[in-house]
Enzyme design. Structure first.
Site, PDB file in Angstrom:
ATOM      1  N   HIS A 199      45.951  46.542  39.154  1.00  0.00           N
ATOM      2  CA  HIS A 199      45.047  45.687  40.093  1.00  0.00           C
ATOM      3  C   HIS A 199      45.505  44.515  40.622  1.00  0.00           C
ATOM      4  O   HIS A 199      45.108  43.897  41.336  1.00  0.00           O
ATOM      5  CB  HIS A 199      43.735  45.670  40.109  1.00  0.00           C
ATOM      6  CG  HIS A 199      43.221  47.654  40.894  1.00  0.00           C
ATOM      7  ND1 HIS A 199      42.563  47.756  41.737  1.00  0.00           N
ATOM      8  CD2 HIS A 199      42.899  48.508  39.460  1.00  0.00           C
ATOM      9  CE1 HIS A 199      42.092  49.234  41.381  1.00  0.00           C
ATOM     10  NE2 HIS A 199      42.618  49.595  40.689  1.00  0.00           N
ATOM     11  N   ASP A 225      48.081  36.266  43.029  1.00  0.00           N
ATOM     12  CA  ASP A 225      46.916  37.086  43.079  1.00  0.00           C
ATOM     13  C   ASP A 225      47.688  38.627  43.421  1.00  0.00           C
ATOM     14  O   ASP A 225      48.746  38.794  44.285  1.00  0.00           O
ATOM     15  CB  ASP A 225      45.908  36.894  44.638  1.00  0.00           C
ATOM     16  CG  ASP A 225      44.922  36.755  43.716  1.00  0.00           C
ATOM     17  OD1 ASP A 225      44.365  37.687  42.894  1.00  0.00           O
ATOM     18  OD2 ASP A 225      44.103  36.368  44.969  1.00  0.00           O
TER      19      ASP A 225
END
Length: 460
Positions: free
Chosen positions: A158, A366
């Protein structure tokens, strides 16, 4: 049909009424999959016990079964606070200057993964699909294989995967990456992280990668691909339409007193670029004195990982920086930054997004950043706001019609704010429609289906 076994550091399966706040999009999607496949969600309970026993706590709610274990305080210190969050997290976000390489961290990480494997293996039946999540559990697939499991096992990361030249700064990096080859399918958020992984495999392991995503190292073949995660679009639309969201929107709009709201919502983390965001906003105020008093930045930043010293340092520095900016530019009836260190529920956030003319999302690195997609989904189709998004967020590859900026440049952030404020309504609508179409189509259900379909089709 095969069952689905989801394994993650923490379990976020549905809880009975009164035992927690709103479920996140990932929890909603995985819970739906677990109901469909009659599966099980396994992970750490979040609790500690004096001595690890392997006792499993079973629960079932809303059709989802969960199984959790307690860990020893030393496990939490070395595996979670240590290797996961002081070693892998900074390294994978390109901050090797903050990464701590402590041998005890690595030992604790291996020990907890072994404990996970030893405890969950007896619960897995021969035809089950196993889906392991995130950087906490990279070696788990290998540990399960050592215990004789021949099931199809998938892994999804993730967060970003670092370039090979950074990955090699990790002691025993080769051992960690080789453990990933025990999986049948490896998923990344973006093509960039996938390419970084492929480059490492070719450069450090002597492997090669086929155009279809198959990676070969020795006699082992693994399928790797990008599966960008999205939000639960339908559920979030329901939140936007809720009375709670309407109330939150009205509350923020009335408090703005005719001023434009720029919103940022982030965990308090160095990867989110909060200091750079504040400095960019400060440059905007410096260069555009005619805009002072006409807008404000609402930064919502709930604390995280308080046990890690780095995060306390971040909080102190942001407290100081926001105070300096407010002291320098505030008037008796206007404060340029509203800096809030608490979290809000989904409906409140949906309302805040709707009320904000601009979302300023500037992570330095990110994996995806679902705040950006939530902001898009919350907008009024007839008068949408503008998304300013770091080009280093994974979501930037999906939301190409956002105003992409360089978060390391104060001038670029300032210019993006000025451009957003001046953007004609027709352009705002055109950009929003293009982004919203992507957010609606590539939602979390689409993401889950793409990955599980690949796992079902794989051959261990």
């Amino acid at each position: 049909m095969s069952r689905l076994i989801v394994i993650s550091n923490r379990v976020a399966a549905p809880k009975p009424e009164g035992e927690g706040g709103a479920q996140g999009g990932l929890a909603v999607a995985l819970s739906a999959a677990l109901r469909e496949y009659q599966g099980l969600w396994f992970g750490w309970s979040g609790n500690t016990v004096e001595e690890f026993s392997g006792e499993i706590h079973f629960a079932r709610h809303e059709g989802v079964s969960s199984a959790t274990i307690d860990l020893e305080p030393q496990d939490v210190d070395e595996y979670y606070n240590g290797y996961a969050n002081r070693t892998l997290w900074p390294l994978f976000h390109y901050r090797i200057d903050l990464a701590e390489y402590d041998r005890s961290f690595g030992s604790g990480y291996e020990r907890v993964n072994e404990r996970f494997a030893e405890t969950v293996a007896p619960l897995i039946e021969a035809d089950d699909l196993v889906w392991v999540h995130d950087y906490h559990l990279i070696p788990l697939g290998s540990q399960l294989r050592e215990r004789g499991l021949r099931n199809r096992i998938g892994f999804f990361l993730h967060i970003p995967w670092p370039p090979a030249r950074l990955m090699t700064s990790l002691p025993a990096h080769e051992r960690l990456v080789l453990s990933l080859l025990a999986y049948d399918v490896i998923g990344f958020q973006t093509a960039e992280w996938l390419e970084s992984f492929q480059n490492y495999v070719e450069r450090e392991l002597g492997g090669h990668c086929d155009p279809d995503g198959t990676i070969h190292v020795g006699d082992r073949s693994v399928h790797a691909a990008a599966y960008p995660i999205g939000i639960d679009y339908k559920e979030f639309q329901a939140a936007v339409a809720s009375p709670g969201a309407h109330e939150a929107c009205t509350r923020l709009t009335e408090s703005a007193a005719g001023r434009h709201t720029i919103i940022g919502v982030d965990r308090l983390d160095y990867s989110k670029g909060l200091a750079e965001r504040f400095e960019g906003y400060r440059r905007f105020l410096e260069d555009n004195d005619h805009c002072r008093g006409k807008l404000f930045l609402l930064q919502i930043a709930p604390p995280s990982r308080g046990e890690v010293d780095t995060y306390e340092t971040i909080r102190e520095s942001l407290d100081e920086l926001s105070g300096r900016i407010n002291g320098e530019y505030a008037e008796v009836d206007w404060v340029p930054i509203r800096y809030v260190n608490q979290g809000y529920g989904r409906e409140d956030l949906a309302g805040f997004y709707r009320a904000a003319k601009i979302a300023l999302i500037t992570p330095l690195r990110d994996g995806m950043n679902l705040v950006a997609t939530e902001y898009v989904a919350a907008q009024d189709p007839d008068d949408p706001g503008i998304l300013i998004l770091s080009r280093f967020a994974g979501a930037a590859l999906q939301l190409k019609d956002a105003l992409l900026c360089n978060p390391y440049s104060k001038e670029d952030i300032s210019d993006s704010i000025r451009r957003a404020l001046a953007m004609p309504k027709e352009e705002r609508i055109r950009r929003w429609r293009a982004m919203n179409a992507v957010v609606e189509k590539q939602d979390v259900v689409w993401w889950r289906k793409c990955f599980v379909d690949a796992l079902e089709g794989s051959r261990g």
